[in-house]
Every structure is written in structure tokens, then in C-alpha cells.
Design a protein around this motif. Structure first.
Motif, PDB file in Angstrom:
ATOM      1  N   SER A  37     -15.865  -7.535  10.172  1.00  0.00           N
ATOM      2  CA  SER A  37     -14.604  -7.839  10.255  1.00  0.00           C
ATOM      3  C   SER A  37     -14.081  -8.810   9.010  1.00  0.00           C
ATOM      4  O   SER A  37     -14.552  -8.354   8.115  1.00  0.00           O
ATOM      5  N   LEU A  38     -12.575  -8.532   9.174  1.00  0.00           N
ATOM      6  CA  LEU A  38     -11.827  -9.248   8.285  1.00  0.00           C
ATOM      7  C   LEU A  38     -12.091 -10.200   8.249  1.00  0.00           C
ATOM      8  O   LEU A  38     -11.908 -11.315   9.392  1.00  0.00           O
ATOM      9  N   SER A  39     -13.078 -11.171   7.614  1.00  0.00           N
ATOM     10  CA  SER A  39     -13.103 -12.587   7.224  1.00  0.00           C
ATOM     11  C   SER A  39     -12.577 -12.454   5.805  1.00  0.00           C
ATOM     12  O   SER A  39     -12.949 -12.713   4.687  1.00  0.00           O
TER      13      SER A  39
ATOM     14  N   ILE B 144      -5.977 -12.372   7.809  1.00  0.00           N
ATOM     15  CA  ILE B 144      -7.357 -12.958   7.275  1.00  0.00           C
ATOM     16  C   ILE B 144      -7.405 -14.585   7.030  1.00  0.00           C
ATOM     17  O   ILE B 144      -8.110 -15.669   7.667  1.00  0.00           O
ATOM     18  N   LEU B 145      -5.852 -15.306   7.247  1.00  0.00           N
ATOM     19  CA  LEU B 145      -6.016 -16.628   6.708  1.00  0.00           C
ATOM     20  C   LEU B 145      -6.623 -16.944   8.472  1.00  0.00           C
ATOM     21  O   LEU B 145      -6.800 -18.434   8.707  1.00  0.00           O
ATOM     22  N   LEU B 146      -5.634 -16.765   9.080  1.00  0.00           N
ATOM     23  CA  LEU B 146      -4.980 -16.903  10.671  1.00  0.00           C
ATOM     24  C   LEU B 146      -6.406 -16.803  12.121  1.00  0.00           C
ATOM     25  O   LEU B 146      -6.422 -17.427  13.036  1.00  0.00           O
ATOM     26  N   GLY B 147      -7.156 -15.344  11.701  1.00  0.00           N
ATOM     27  CA  GLY B 147      -7.659 -15.031  12.409  1.00  0.00           C
ATOM     28  C   GLY B 147      -9.222 -15.696  12.989  1.00  0.00           C
ATOM     29  O   GLY B 147      -9.547 -16.826  12.269  1.00  0.00           O
ATOM     30  N   ASN B 148     -10.115 -15.321  14.168  1.00  0.00           N
ATOM     31  CA  ASN B 148     -10.834 -15.929  14.780  1.00  0.00           C
ATOM     32  C   ASN B 148     -11.994 -16.741  13.649  1.00  0.00           C
ATOM     33  O   ASN B 148     -13.036 -17.743  13.537  1.00  0.00           O
ATOM     34  N   GLU B 149     -12.274 -15.709  12.246  1.00  0.00           N
ATOM     35  CA  GLU B 149     -13.065 -15.788  11.606  1.00  0.00           C
ATOM     36  C   GLU B 149     -12.801 -15.993   9.990  1.00  0.00           C
ATOM     37  O   GLU B 149     -13.140 -15.864   8.918  1.00  0.00           O
ATOM     38  N   GLY B 150     -11.151 -15.977  10.062  1.00  0.00           N
ATOM     39  CA  GLY B 150     -10.749 -16.617   8.640  1.00  0.00           C
ATOM     40  C   GLY B 150     -10.752 -18.054   8.743  1.00  0.00           C
ATOM     41  O   GLY B 150     -11.346 -18.354   9.105  1.00  0.00           O
ATOM     42  N   ILE B 161     -13.907 -30.608  12.828  1.00  0.00           N
ATOM     43  CA  ILE B 161     -12.599 -30.835  12.803  1.00  0.00           C
ATOM     44  C   ILE B 161     -12.837 -29.846  14.288  1.00  0.00           C
ATOM     45  O   ILE B 161     -12.375 -30.690  15.046  1.00  0.00           O
ATOM     46  N   VAL B 162     -13.252 -28.592  14.052  1.00  0.00           N
ATOM     47  CA  VAL B 162     -13.966 -27.960  15.794  1.00  0.00           C
ATOM     48  C   VAL B 162     -15.093 -28.018  15.698  1.00  0.00           C
ATOM     49  O   VAL B 162     -15.399 -27.621  14.357  1.00  0.00           O
ATOM     50  N   ASP B 163     -15.571 -27.627  17.033  1.00  0.00           N
ATOM     51  CA  ASP B 163     -16.948 -26.656  17.473  1.00  0.00           C
ATOM     52  C   ASP B 163     -16.567 -25.504  17.501  1.00  0.00           C
ATOM     53  O   ASP B 163     -16.812 -24.498  16.974  1.00  0.00           O
ATOM     54  N   GLN B 164     -15.447 -24.821  18.255  1.00  0.00           N
ATOM     55  CA  GLN B 164     -15.223 -23.557  18.229  1.00  0.00           C
ATOM     56  C   GLN B 164     -14.050 -22.654  17.476  1.00  0.00           C
ATOM     57  O   GLN B 164     -12.813 -24.220  17.341  1.00  0.00           O
ATOM     58  N   PRO B 165     -13.706 -21.848  17.044  1.00  0.00           N
ATOM     59  CA  PRO B 165     -12.892 -21.279  16.333  1.00  0.00           C
ATOM     60  C   PRO B 165     -11.617 -21.167  17.069  1.00  0.00           C
ATOM     61  O   PRO B 165     -11.662 -20.996  18.464  1.00  0.00           O
ATOM     62  N   LEU B 166      -9.998 -21.965  16.781  1.00  0.00           N
ATOM     63  CA  LEU B 166      -9.204 -22.388  17.608  1.00  0.00           C
ATOM     64  C   LEU B 166      -8.098 -20.733  17.375  1.00  0.00           C
ATOM     65  O   LEU B 166      -8.730 -20.065  16.538  1.00  0.00           O
ATOM     66  N   ARG B 167      -7.687 -20.351  18.133  1.00  0.00           N
ATOM     67  CA  ARG B 167      -7.381 -19.649  18.605  1.00  0.00           C
ATOM     68  C   ARG B 167      -5.417 -19.618  18.149  1.00  0.00           C
ATOM     69  O   ARG B 167      -5.035 -19.890  18.619  1.00  0.00           O
ATOM     70  N   LEU B 168      -5.851 -19.013  16.766  1.00  0.00           N
ATOM     71  CA  LEU B 168      -4.775 -19.296  15.540  1.00  0.00           C
ATOM     72  C   LEU B 168      -3.609 -18.342  15.921  1.00  0.00           C
ATOM     73  O   LEU B 168      -2.151 -18.695  15.608  1.00  0.00           O
ATOM     74  N   MET B 169      -4.172 -17.067  16.003  1.00  0.00           N
ATOM     75  CA  MET B 169      -2.680 -15.960  16.274  1.00  0.00           C
ATOM     76  C   MET B 169      -2.275 -15.920  17.594  1.00  0.00           C
ATOM     77  O   MET B 169      -2.891 -16.967  18.526  1.00  0.00           O
ATOM     78  N   GLN B 170      -1.309 -15.670  18.457  1.00  0.00           N
ATOM     79  CA  GLN B 170      -0.965 -15.033  19.105  1.00  0.00           C
ATOM     80  C   GLN B 170       0.377 -16.765  19.999  1.00  0.00           C
ATOM     81  O   GLN B 170       0.356 -15.564  20.511  1.00  0.00           O
TER      82      GLN B 170
END
Lengths: 263, 303
Positions: A37-39, B144-150, B161-170
Motif C-alpha cells: 500500500s502507499l504508506s 501519501i500524506l493524508l491517506g489512511n496509512e499516510g 491523539i486518535v485510536d483509529q486512522p482518520l478519514r482525511l481524504m474525500q
């Protein structure tokens, strides 16, 4: 007090530069990730995405189309734009301002509007999804960069050089090829390189004009990500960033970027 | 016959004092036609004709086929909630991005125009280089900066600060960030080119006459540089309303702007009249912005 302000400004400049550079810089380490994945930060180290990009025929075909279009469109623009620059800079005629304005419209007008306008005409001529239709569109898009750079260089050329040449007995064509053209060369080279880069990177207008067999590289990358978002696209991007860096050095050496960005 | 005679009279009138004989003038005209013709043909076939065709299409009720004229394609953008929302979102995005680039870019432009730092040239390179990097590359970078694994999510999760990755895209604001990034260099260069022309002695005079640095800036520098901000704003606004890749990629189908709607109408729905009308709306807005700018500059110059 003053040096405090100065330091504050410097810190601020630093932050803005990071904002400008970061989205580009993160692409490079991501390309070497071992993960699918793009990580970021990248997981592990691998060159397999470069290999994958290298072995995908679609990217090579698209690269070939993109390079051909960029070179052809830039050369055609170079001829038309240079002739136009001579007219605009060295002659006074009715409609001169209008001509200059029309040449420059692709710089300010929304790209999507050009795309639609061109589609309505090229569609009726059967030039959609056609290589030459794409070249034609790219000539319109790149010609303002030539007019701007060549025009700026031409305006700076001291005409007394040409007058001296003709006083010393050189005829018109000799004066042009031995005096004017060498003085103009930096502008021609920079304009051509810059318009080739702009054509190579063009996305929105090409989006409407490409099709099976006529696919440019930016669009091939875009369609690839519709199916899978793996670091292959980051690997290609890394290579493109390298390509850009070389171009920047080239333009810098020939004329300096500053001339290219004058408004 | 008579037109040719008129033409030659006009030509002689245009000959400058001391210029060679009439034959030289007519030769000059032919040379000029040779220089201008390729450009005029290109602009006519590639620009004026397509725009005329698009304008015509935008008033048709169907294409292809037997069509009659209608205004429906245009009125939809004022009456239909879906299209009205798209139009408003597009212009809101453009206005926000224009303001952000002006505010963020002004100090950088100031530095480029007036600093005597030895880093100035490098800062200039760092500002213009993004313009030369493919828009696709920059957009992948934002993913790459803002994705779920970014990067940003990795940071937020790692610091707890958060437990789950935030949905920053969309989201609309992701598109704002991306567009600001893409268009910031245009604004900086526009402002810097005007700031660079301000005579240093004007600032010194104001300081000598007792203006504080802040007052000096507000009363002297800002009015003198407003033209740079204005021309930068025109460029940023016009490029922003026509941008396609950043909204579609960072919005991932959740931030529909005019350009995305136009693509859908032209390519997916194959409703060329509606797509043409939407493009004409963008054209008219662009022309209006350019006109206002032109008038403002003229008034500014008169003062």
C-alpha cells in the motif's frame, strides 16, 4: 526588534517551503516501500515497484506517446510562437494587443473549458482519441510559453547589433542567421524546454482526447490508480521528479527560470 | 479595385516619417502577414472556432439530431438543487483558495522581492519547482500524506491523539489544501513581481516622516502592491474553477465541482449541450473576473 521580525519571517518562509515540498518529497521514500500500500513511513525496503513499473508495457507505450506529443507540439509551437513574437515585439499593427491576448488565453482560462471547446470541434472532425488531435491541442496549450519567453528575449535584444551588421554589409538573411538568431537562442531553448514540460505534464485537456492506443503518461498513471493504489505509481513519480530536476538545471543554465515566470 | 486603392492610401498613411519608399512599406506588410498568419490560423481553428461551436451547442436541446434552441441547459444551474450546489461549491472553493494563497503567499513574496539574503535564489527555486513537477505526482504525494496509512495518520495514531486512522481524504478541506498547494506559487510570483518594483526610497521617505513599520506597511506598501495581489488572485481563481484532477483525486467522488460535472456530462452521459453550457458558465465567470480586473487596474492607474 528588527532582527526578531527577520527571524520570524525566516521561520515562516521555512514552513511555507516545507508545505510546498512535502507532498512531493514523500513520494520518493514511499516508492522504496516493501509494503503493497502507499504508506508513509515506508515499511521495509524494496526495489520491486521500480521493477514493476519498468516491466509494465502500458507505461512504456504511454511514455512514447507523451514524449512524441511533447516534442512535436513544442517544435510546432516554437515556429508559430516565434513568428508571432517577432510580429508582436517588432511591429505595430491594428489588432496587435488582441493577438497577444489570444495567444496568452490558455494561461488564464480554465483548462476544462478548453477541453470541452476542443472536443466539440475535434469530435466532428473525427480527431478524438487520435494522436494528431492530441498534438494539435498541445500546440494551443504550449504556444503561450513560447510567445512569452521568446518575446521577452526578443524585447531585450539591442537592435543596434543588427543595424551594425547591416551597416558592415551583411544582407538581411545573414544578419538574421548570424546576429539575431544566436542572440535569441537562450529564449528559444528555454521556451521549447518549458513548453515540452508543460505538454508532458498536461492532464485535463488530454483527459478528453485520449483513448485506447493514444494514452499519455499522466493519464496512464491516473487510470492505473483506479485499479490499484500500490507504490508502482510512486516509483514512476520518483523517476519523473528526477526528470524535472534535470530540466530545472537545464533551464537555469540556459536562461534562468526567472524569465519564464515573468507576468 | 476601389478597396485596393483604399488599402494603398491607408498604407502610405501608416508609413513613418523618413521610412523608405512605398514599395518598402508594401513589402513590410507582406512580411508582417507572413509572421502573423500561422498564429492567426492556429488561434482561429484551435480557439475561436471551438468556442463558437461550444457556445452554439450550449443552446441546443439535444445533440446530435434535430435540435431546437433552449435556455434550459443554463437555467438548470440556477434552479436544479444538484447543479446549483455544484456551482456554489466550485466558486466557494475558488474564493477560499484565492484568499488562502494571498495570505500565505504575501510574506514569501515580500522575502523574494526585498530580502538581501543569500538564500533568496534557493527560495525562488523551491517556490517555482513544484510548478514543473507533474500534477499527478503532487496528487499522489497528497495521498501519501493524508491517506489512511499516510504520514499524518501515522503521526496521529503514534502520538495517541486518535485510536483509529482518520478519514482525511474525500473532504472539501482536503481539496482546499491540495488546490492551495498547487496554486500558491502563482500567487507568490505575481505579488513578488510587483513588490520588486516598489522604490526603496518611498519606504525610507515614509519612515523618515515618522511612519511606524506597521503604518508604513498598511499605508504605503499594501496599496502599492495591491495590483500584484489582484493579478495573482485572477490567475488563482481562474485556474481553480477549472481544476479537475485535484478535486477528483483528493475528493474521491465526494467533492463534486463544475469540472467534474462537466466531465461526467461530456464523457459519461454524452450530454454535450449541458456540458457546453457548464463550460460557458465558467467562461463567462472568467471573462467577468478579467473585465473587473481590467477596469480596476485602469481606475488604479488614473489615480
Amino acid at each position: 526588534m528588527k532582527s526578531g521580525n527577520q527571524r520570524l519571517l525566516n521561520i515562516y518562509i521555512g514552513i511555507v517551503l516545507v508545505f510546498l515540498a512535502l507532498p512531493i518529497a514523500v513520494v520518493i521514500p514511499a516508492a522504496f516501500s516493501a509494503d503493497a500500500s502507499l504508506s508513509f513511513p515506508p515499511k521495509g525496503f524494496s526495489l520491486k515497484w521500480f521493477a514493476n513499473a519498468w516491466n509494465t508495457q502500458g507505461f512504456w507505450d504511454a511514455l512514447q506517446v507523451s514524449l512524441s506529443v511533447a516534442i512535436l507540439a513544442s517544435l510546432i509551437s516554437l515556429v508559430i510562437g516565434t513568428l508571432g513574437s517577432f510580429a508582436i515585439v517588432r511591429h505595430r499593427f491594428p489588432g496587435r494587443t488582441l493577438l497577444e491576448l489570444l495567444f496568452m488565453t490558455p494561461l488564464v482560462f480554465p483548462a476544462i473549458v478548453f477541453a470541452v471547446a476542443l472536443v466539440t470541434v475535434l469530435g466532428s472532425m473525427g480527431l478524438l482519441r487520435n494522436f494528431w488531435g492530441l498534438v494539435f491541442a498541445h500546440v494551443i496549450i504550449t504556444v503561450p510559453y513560447i510567445v512569452r519567453t521568446v518575446g521577452a528575449t526578443l524585447a531585450e535584444i539591442d537592435r543596434s547589433f543588427e543595424e551594425a551588421a547591416s551597416t558592415l554589409g551583411a544582407n538581411r538573411s545573414k544578419t538574421f542567421f548570424r546576429v539575431t538568431l544566436p542572440l535569441l537562442r537562450p529564449g528559444l531553448v528555454a521556451g521549447a524546454v518549458f513548453s515540452a514540460i508543460m505538454s508532458f505534464d498536461e492532464f485535463t485537456v488530454s483527459l478528453f482526447l485520449v483513448g485506447p492506443g493514444v494514452m499519455t503518461l499522466p493519464l496512464e498513471i491516473y487510470y492505473y490508480t483506479e485499479f490499484q493504489m500500490d507504490p508502482t505509481v510512486a516509483a514512476i513519480s520518483t523517476m519523473l521528479i528526477g526528470f524535472t530536476a534535470v530540466s530545472v538545471v537545464l533551464i537555469e543554465r540556459f536562461v534562468g527560470l526567472r524569465k519564464q515566470f515573468r507576468h | 479595385m476601389s478597396t485596393a486603392a483604399n488599402g494603398s492610401i491607408e498604407m502610405t498613411e501608416h508609413v513613418l516619417p523618413g521610412a523608405p519608399r512605398k514599395r518598402g512599406a508594401s513589402k513590410k506588410i507582406w512580411k508582417l502577414i507572413g509572421l502573423v498568419a500561422p498564429g492567426v490560423i492556429l488561434l482561429t481553428v484551435g480557439l475561436l472556432w471551438p468556442f463558437a461551436t461550444m457556445l452554439h451547442l450550449s443552446f441546443l436541446d439535444q445533440f446530435p439530431g434535430d435540435a431546437s434552441y433552449t435556455l434550459r441547459n443554463y437555467t438548470q444551474f440556477a434552479t436544479d438543487a444538484y447543479f446549483l450546489g455544484i456551482a456554489l461549491r466550485t466558486f466557494a472553493l475558488a474564493i477560499i483558495v484565492t484568499v488562502l494563497t494571498a495570505v500565505i503567499g504575501y510574506p514569501v513574496a515580500w522575502f523574494l522581492a526585498r530580502s538581501e539574503s543569500r538564500w533568496k535564489h534557493l527560495v525562488f527555486l523551491a517556490v517555482v519547482s513544484p510548478l514543473l513537477v507533474s500534477i499527478v505526482v503532487r496528487t499522489i504525494g497528497w495521498t501519501i500524506l493524508l491517506g489512511n496509512e499516510g504520514l499524518l495518520n501515522a503521526f496521529l495514531v503514534a502520538t495517541g491523539i486518535v485510536d483509529q486512522p482518520l478519514r482525511l481524504m474525500q473532504s472539501f478541506w482536503t481539496v482546499v489544501a491540495g488546490m492551495t498547494h498547487v496554486l500558491l506559487p502563482f500567487m507568490i510570483l505575481s505579488i513578488a513581481s510587483v513588490l520588486g518594483k516598489i522604490d526603496k526610497s518611498v519606504l525610507e521617505a515614509a519612515a523618515v516622516l515618522g511612519a511606524t513599520p506597521v503604518r508604513n506597511f498598511i499605508r504605503v506598501v499594501l496599496p502599492l502592491s495591491i495590483q500584484g495581489v489582484a493579478s495573482g488572485s485572477v490567475i488563482v481563481f481562474c485556474l481553480c474553477i477549472g481544476a479537475y484532477i485535484t478535486p477528483i483525486w483528493l475528493g474521491r467522488g465526494h467533492v463534486t465541482v463544475m469540472s467534474i460535472a462537466i466531465y461526467e456530462q461530456m464523457v459519461v452521459m454524452v450530454d454535450w449541450p449541458l456540458g457546453s453550457a457548464a463550460s460557458m458558465i465558467l467562461t463567462l465567470v472568467t471573462l467577468a473576473v478579467l473585465l473587473i480586473y481590467g477596469l480596476a487596474i485602469r481606475r488604479h492607474a488614473k489615480r
